[in-house]
Write a protein that holds these residues in place. Structure first.
Motif, PDB file in Angstrom:
ATOM      1  N   VAL A 118      12.036   4.067  -0.871  1.00 42.80           N
ATOM      2  CA  VAL A 118      10.916   3.123  -0.893  1.00 42.80           C
ATOM      3  C   VAL A 118      11.443   1.692  -0.935  1.00 42.80           C
ATOM      4  O   VAL A 118      10.909   0.812  -0.247  1.00 42.80           O
ATOM      5  CB  VAL A 118       9.948   3.431  -2.057  1.00 42.80           C
ATOM      6  CG1 VAL A 118       8.914   2.323  -2.230  1.00 42.80           C
ATOM      7  CG2 VAL A 118       9.250   4.774  -1.810  1.00 42.80           C
ATOM      8  N   SER A 119      12.499   1.448  -1.680  1.00 46.80           N
ATOM      9  CA  SER A 119      13.107   0.104  -1.696  1.00 46.80           C
ATOM     10  C   SER A 119      13.574  -0.288  -0.308  1.00 46.80           C
ATOM     11  O   SER A 119      13.358  -1.421   0.136  1.00 46.80           O
ATOM     12  CB  SER A 119      14.288   0.061  -2.665  1.00 46.80           C
ATOM     13  OG  SER A 119      13.843   0.136  -3.980  1.00 46.80           O
ATOM     14  N   GLN A 131      12.397   0.869   2.505  1.00 47.55           N
ATOM     15  CA  GLN A 131      11.184   0.658   3.304  1.00 47.55           C
ATOM     16  C   GLN A 131      10.659  -0.761   3.094  1.00 47.55           C
ATOM     17  O   GLN A 131      10.313  -1.444   4.058  1.00 47.55           O
ATOM     18  CB  GLN A 131      10.140   1.690   2.901  1.00 47.55           C
ATOM     19  CG  GLN A 131       8.805   1.550   3.584  1.00 47.55           C
ATOM     20  CD  GLN A 131       7.781   2.536   3.023  1.00 47.55           C
ATOM     21  OE1 GLN A 131       7.965   3.130   1.959  1.00 47.55           O
ATOM     22  NE2 GLN A 131       6.684   2.696   3.742  1.00 47.55           N
ATOM     23  N   PHE A 132      10.611  -1.215   1.853  1.00 50.47           N
ATOM     24  CA  PHE A 132      10.126  -2.565   1.552  1.00 50.47           C
ATOM     25  C   PHE A 132      11.085  -3.608   2.128  1.00 50.47           C
ATOM     26  O   PHE A 132      10.638  -4.650   2.615  1.00 50.47           O
ATOM     27  CB  PHE A 132       9.943  -2.761   0.045  1.00 50.47           C
ATOM     28  CG  PHE A 132       8.583  -2.364  -0.454  1.00 50.47           C
ATOM     29  CD1 PHE A 132       7.688  -3.315  -0.905  1.00 50.47           C
ATOM     30  CD2 PHE A 132       8.190  -1.034  -0.472  1.00 50.47           C
ATOM     31  CE1 PHE A 132       6.433  -2.968  -1.368  1.00 50.47           C
ATOM     32  CE2 PHE A 132       6.937  -0.663  -0.929  1.00 50.47           C
ATOM     33  CZ  PHE A 132       6.052  -1.629  -1.382  1.00 50.47           C
ATOM     34  N   LEU A 134      10.665  -3.309   6.294  1.00 51.43           N
ATOM     35  CA  LEU A 134       9.375  -3.732   6.840  1.00 51.43           C
ATOM     36  C   LEU A 134       8.881  -5.053   6.256  1.00 51.43           C
ATOM     37  O   LEU A 134       8.035  -5.708   6.846  1.00 51.43           O
ATOM     38  CB  LEU A 134       8.317  -2.650   6.594  1.00 51.43           C
ATOM     39  CG  LEU A 134       8.571  -1.295   7.227  1.00 51.43           C
ATOM     40  CD1 LEU A 134       7.513  -0.293   6.797  1.00 51.43           C
ATOM     41  CD2 LEU A 134       8.639  -1.409   8.743  1.00 51.43           C
ATOM     42  N   PRO A 150       7.898  -6.915   2.244  1.00 48.23           N
ATOM     43  CA  PRO A 150       6.931  -6.607   1.193  1.00 48.23           C
ATOM     44  C   PRO A 150       5.480  -6.835   1.599  1.00 48.23           C
ATOM     45  O   PRO A 150       4.593  -6.068   1.233  1.00 48.23           O
ATOM     46  CB  PRO A 150       7.325  -7.521   0.035  1.00 48.23           C
ATOM     47  CG  PRO A 150       8.499  -8.306   0.468  1.00 48.23           C
ATOM     48  CD  PRO A 150       8.866  -7.909   1.846  1.00 48.23           C
ATOM     49  N   CYS A 201       4.287  -3.918   3.837  1.00 47.11           N
ATOM     50  CA  CYS A 201       4.117  -2.713   3.023  1.00 47.11           C
ATOM     51  C   CYS A 201       2.878  -2.827   2.144  1.00 47.11           C
ATOM     52  O   CYS A 201       2.093  -1.882   2.048  1.00 47.11           O
ATOM     53  CB  CYS A 201       5.356  -2.475   2.169  1.00 47.11           C
ATOM     54  SG  CYS A 201       6.794  -1.939   3.125  1.00 47.11           S
ATOM     55  N   GLU A 255      -0.352  -2.261   4.066  1.00 51.29           N
ATOM     56  CA  GLU A 255      -0.585  -0.839   4.336  1.00 51.29           C
ATOM     57  C   GLU A 255      -1.050  -0.108   3.073  1.00 51.29           C
ATOM     58  O   GLU A 255      -1.986   0.693   3.113  1.00 51.29           O
ATOM     59  CB  GLU A 255       0.710  -0.218   4.860  1.00 51.29           C
ATOM     60  CG  GLU A 255       0.565   1.186   5.372  1.00 51.29           C
ATOM     61  CD  GLU A 255       1.858   1.698   5.975  1.00 51.29           C
ATOM     62  OE1 GLU A 255       2.302   2.773   5.547  1.00 51.29           O
ATOM     63  OE2 GLU A 255       2.421   1.018   6.858  1.00 51.29           O
ATOM     64  N   ILE A 256      -0.416  -0.397   1.954  1.00 48.57           N
ATOM     65  CA  ILE A 256      -0.784   0.244   0.692  1.00 48.57           C
ATOM     66  C   ILE A 256      -2.188  -0.183   0.268  1.00 48.57           C
ATOM     67  O   ILE A 256      -2.988   0.639  -0.179  1.00 48.57           O
ATOM     68  CB  ILE A 256       0.255  -0.095  -0.404  1.00 48.57           C
ATOM     69  CG1 ILE A 256       1.594   0.546  -0.046  1.00 48.57           C
ATOM     70  CG2 ILE A 256      -0.225   0.357  -1.780  1.00 48.57           C
ATOM     71  CD1 ILE A 256       2.780  -0.029  -0.809  1.00 48.57           C
ATOM     72  N   MET A 310       4.402  -1.185  -4.782  1.00 47.49           N
ATOM     73  CA  MET A 310       5.614  -0.369  -4.745  1.00 47.49           C
ATOM     74  C   MET A 310       5.509   0.780  -5.756  1.00 47.49           C
ATOM     75  O   MET A 310       5.895   1.912  -5.459  1.00 47.49           O
ATOM     76  CB  MET A 310       6.861  -1.207  -5.024  1.00 47.49           C
ATOM     77  CG  MET A 310       8.144  -0.407  -4.945  1.00 47.49           C
ATOM     78  SD  MET A 310       9.618  -1.397  -5.226  1.00 47.49           S
ATOM     79  CE  MET A 310       9.916  -1.975  -3.562  1.00 47.49           C
ATOM     80  N   GLN A 318       3.314   3.338  -4.211  1.00 46.86           N
ATOM     81  CA  GLN A 318       4.005   3.970  -3.091  1.00 46.86           C
ATOM     82  C   GLN A 318       5.066   4.953  -3.575  1.00 46.86           C
ATOM     83  O   GLN A 318       5.285   5.987  -2.961  1.00 46.86           O
ATOM     84  CB  GLN A 318       4.641   2.916  -2.178  1.00 46.86           C
ATOM     85  CG  GLN A 318       5.284   3.491  -0.928  1.00 46.86           C
ATOM     86  CD  GLN A 318       4.287   4.216  -0.035  1.00 46.86           C
ATOM     87  OE1 GLN A 318       3.170   3.755   0.155  1.00 46.86           O
ATOM     88  NE2 GLN A 318       4.690   5.346   0.512  1.00 46.86           N
ATOM     89  N   SER A 348       5.111   8.705  -2.379  1.00 45.70           N
ATOM     90  CA  SER A 348       6.313   9.229  -1.731  1.00 45.70           C
ATOM     91  C   SER A 348       6.917  10.393  -2.505  1.00 45.70           C
ATOM     92  O   SER A 348       7.484  11.308  -1.907  1.00 45.70           O
ATOM     93  CB  SER A 348       7.359   8.126  -1.564  1.00 45.70           C
ATOM     94  OG  SER A 348       6.875   7.128  -0.687  1.00 45.70           O
TER      95      SER A 348
END
Length: 167
Positions: free
Chosen positions: A18-19, A21-22, A25, A27, A30, A33-34, A68, A71, A75
């Motif tokens: 996840v880190s 991903q952030f 993409l 913050p 992300c 989307e969240i 996060m 997420q 995840s």
């Protein structure tokens, strides 16, 4: 001592993914989307997160941390092929939110927060590590951690409530 939570347990690998991903993409992307997911699937939790972030100040940056956090839990409920391996996170209801407000009023904000953080540390240490690392970057560490504690406790209480209705 409270019973173990039924929320997904975040692993070190999940936290790293996840880190990444952030980082990859960004913050803001992300969080967008969240936020869209939360508006659709968990609007009460989104409202709570937004109010906590506004109370702390610098709401956009605080929301990234809360996003996060959420997420990571999402995840953690996926397997290696990104398939749901357990039920999705519970949808926090207004009834649960009201019960938590009463709990905070009865016990006091500090006692509520300490208890929720102890539960988080005991049941989901990687998630706690993320929350602590994020909050430690802010002058108002306690208020940021109160937000994480409230979000986690909300999901945990709702999961327990939902489980009671299934039996």
């Amino acid at each position: 001592m409270r019973p173990m939570t039924s929320l997904p347990r975040v692993t070190e690998l999940t936290r790293e993914l996840v880190s990444r991903q952030f980082d990859d993409l960004g913050p803001e992307a992300c969080l967008a989307e969240i936020t869209e997911c939360l508006m659709r699937e968990n609007p009460e939790l989104l409202d709570m997160a937004r109010k906590c972030a506004a109370d702390v100040g610098d709401a956009p940056k605080i929301m990234v941390g809360f996003g996060m956090f959420y997420q990571l839990l999402i995840s953690a409920s996926l397997d290696a092929a990104d398939k749901q391996i357990m039920h999705p996170l519970p949808c926090v209801t207004a009834k649960t939110r009201d019960a938590l407000v009463r709990e905070i009023d009865d016990d006091g904000s500090e006692a509520f927060t300490l208890r929720a953080i102890e539960d988080l540390e005991r049941t989901n240490p990687e998630l706690m590590q993320m929350a602590h690392g994020f909050a430690s970057r802010y002058k108002d560490y306690l208020h940021v951690m109160q937000g994480f504690a409230l979000l986690y406790r909300s999901l945990d209480v709702q999961a327990t409530t939902d489980r009671k209705y299934l039996h």
